[in-house]
Design an enzyme around this catalytic site. Structure first.
Site, short mmCIF file in Angstrom:
data_model
loop_
_atom_site.label_atom_id
_atom_site.label_comp_id
_atom_site.label_asym_id
_atom_site.label_seq_id
_atom_site.Cartn_x
_atom_site.Cartn_y
_atom_site.Cartn_z
N ARG A 8 -0.26 -18.73 -60.68
CA ARG A 8 -0.32 -17.77 -59.30
C ARG A 8 -1.24 -17.01 -59.45
O ARG A 8 -2.16 -16.49 -58.79
CB ARG A 8 1.00 -17.85 -58.87
CG ARG A 8 1.28 -16.81 -59.46
CD ARG A 8 3.19 -17.06 -59.04
NE ARG A 8 3.93 -18.63 -58.89
CZ ARG A 8 5.19 -18.47 -58.79
NH1 ARG A 8 6.06 -17.28 -58.18
NH2 ARG A 8 5.61 -19.21 -59.29
N LYS A 45 8.57 -19.97 -73.28
CA LYS A 45 8.87 -21.42 -72.50
C LYS A 45 10.02 -21.96 -74.08
O LYS A 45 9.69 -21.17 -74.96
CB LYS A 45 8.19 -22.73 -72.14
CG LYS A 45 7.35 -22.73 -70.71
CD LYS A 45 6.59 -24.09 -70.36
CE LYS A 45 5.60 -23.63 -69.65
NZ LYS A 45 6.36 -23.46 -68.06
#
Ligand code: BES
Ligand code: ZN
Ligand code: ZN
Length: 478
Positions: free
Chosen positions: A326, A252
């Site tokens: 996920r 990030k």
């Protein structure tokens, strides 16, 4: 916060401040009217005014119920904090209306919350003694007391979740989350199983295992179960517990990494719900399953281009290691459905996508699933709990975006369009046929954490999902 119900009114010398809600100045007594007229008190501009002589703190509140009431009491307690008061009086009857004690207390307890663990001693918040006078109530004091105890159990769980989520990643990692689960289990007599990486390896939970591989903290799959005698049904709650999400090798950018301690909010919400079931005497069997993992970088990190095999044997092409939630949830959902039979409801909670924040903002939980009936049921729980949900619709076209050329699916869509929904559709690959209509995916990325305080939420974690779910469970009995 120490809250007591009193049968009778009390004298002025017994408290430091009395909270008086003002819906309409006309309804006040003569003296109060004079006080407020003199200062031109405006009910519509959410005024707060403390009158020294009478010890009254006047709080404007145009609607004396639900969210308006919670916000008014939150404003009141935040105002009181600025002074040296410690004993607070509140009349259950305000502006000619008997207030809902639960909304009142919810506003007080949630509004009073501050994360002060890392402040020096003198900056810590003080505790208040709150005396609620019930002399005019239509309800008897025992039934009011029961309602008070219930809301105290719920709000203290919300604040527990806020504390967990706000705790820095150096101090809160998977092992700590597991220890918290064990503590809750011991206190409330729940079953608690903690699975480590050896178990994940043995059970082909390669998706979850890969995400935590570069971390110095071992990943933990936490399974709590609450089993009352002759349960009315079975509920399964699965939470994303990323104790830190650096993004992994798809790192990030600096400004997006800050606050990623919040990525354990889903798992923490599951802990918070499990923490309340016994106190509320819940009649349902409830399982809480948390994937507690840290997503880091290093020589051992999983990579974009890797293909992972999940517990249900589906293959996943990794195109972005920052779409890690996920992957963890995929294996946790498989685990839940392999281990637990005859599920009535299966919900997952996750700070899953930035796209959900773009779609719905910082207050609303993105809700996805295959059953409109179930979504409506959840909407009702949202309406009465005060948590906000918004349905994001699946459709037949979006699954194409997570197709992979080399594996069964990919973890990151080729386009950002509909990002919250494609993440939900990814999870759908790990829901068994018989559970499709029993499943809801709750993306709490926006609602779980905010750096600008709103309503009765302070800076940081909100405890999103706890009140909503407990309300949903409560409504099942009706
Ligand atoms: N934990 C983040 C999502 C998130 C973003 C939570 C902001 C809270 C606030 C998640 O793991 C993530 O990084 N998702 C990616 C997915 C993308 C790579 C497909 C995102 O939303 O950008
Ligand atoms: Zn991520
Ligand atoms: Zn994440």
């Amino acid at each position: 916060m120490n809250i007591k119900l009193l049968k009778n009114d009390i004298e002025k010398k017994q408290f430091d401040v009395e909270i008086v809600l003002v819906k309409n100045i006309k309804n006040l007594n003569k003296k109060e009217k004079e006080i407020l007229k003199e200062i031109n008190f405006d009910v519509k501009s959410s005024d707060a005014y403390f009158h020294t002589n009478t010890k009254k703190l006047f709080i404007a509140c145009t609607v004396l119920k639900k969210e308006d009431l919670k916000i008014a009491f939150s404003t009141a307690i935040r105002t009181i904090k600025k002074f040296k008061f410690s004993t607070i009086k509140i009349n259950l009857l305000q502006d000619k209306k008997e207030l809902n004690i639960q909304d009142m207390v919810e506003g007080l307890v949630l509004g009073n919350y501050e994360f002060t663990k890392y402040k020096s001693e003198n900056k810590k918040s003080k505790t208040f003694k709150i005396l609620i006078c019930t002399q005019n109530s239509k309800e008897d004091i025992n039934s009011l007391n029961k309602k008070l105890q219930d809301i105290l159990a719920i709000t203290s769980s919300v604040n527990m979740v806020r504390n967990i989520v706000n705790t820095p990643p150096e101090d809160y990692y998977p092992q700590i989350m597991a220890e918290d689960a064990i503590k809750i289990a011991k206190r409330d007599n729940l079953e608690c199983i903690i699975h480590g990486e050896e178990y994940l390896l043995k059970n082909q939970m390669n998706a979850m295992l890969s995400v935590g591989r570069a971390s110095r903290h071992e990943s933990k799959l936490i399974h709590l179960s609450y089993k009352p005698k002759e349960p009315k049904g079975k509920i399964v709650l699965v939470g994303k517990g990323l104790t830190y999400d650096s993004g992994g090798l798809s790192l990030k950018p600096a400004e997006f990494m800050v606050s990623m301690k919040c990525d354990k909010s889903g798992g923490s919400a599951v802990l918070g719900i499990m923490n309340t079931l016994k106190a509320l005497n819940c009649q349902y069997e409830v399982h809480g399953i948390i994937g507690a993992v840290e997503n880091m970088i290093g020589a051992d990190a999983f990579k974009p281009d890797d293909v992972l095999v999940a517990k249900n044997a589906k293959t996943i092409e990794v195109r972005n290691t920052d779409a890690e939630g996920r992957l963890v949830l995929a294996d946790c959902l498989c685990y839940a459905q392999d281990e637990i039979e005859d599920i009535d409801y299966i919900f997952d909670y996750a700070t899953l996508t930035g796209a959900c924040i773009v779609a719905l903002g910082n207050q609303t939980i993105g809700t996805m699933g295959h059953s409109n009936k179930l979504k409506t049921k959840m909407q009702k729980a949202a309406d009465s709990s005060g948590e906000l949900i918004g349905v994001l619709p699946f459709n037949r076209y979006l699954p194409a975006m997570i197709k992979s050329k080399i594996a069964d699916i990919t973890n990151s869509s080729s386009s950002r369009a509909g990002g919250a929904i494609t993440a939900g559709l990814f999870l759908d690959n790990f829901i068994k046929k018989e559970n499709k209509k029993k499943w809801l995916h709750l993306d709490i990325a926006g609602a779980a954490y905010s750096e600008s305080p709103w309503a009765y939420n302070s800076f940081g974690a909100t405890g999103s999902g706890v009140r909503l779910t407990l309300d949903f469970i409560k409504k099942l009995d009706k």
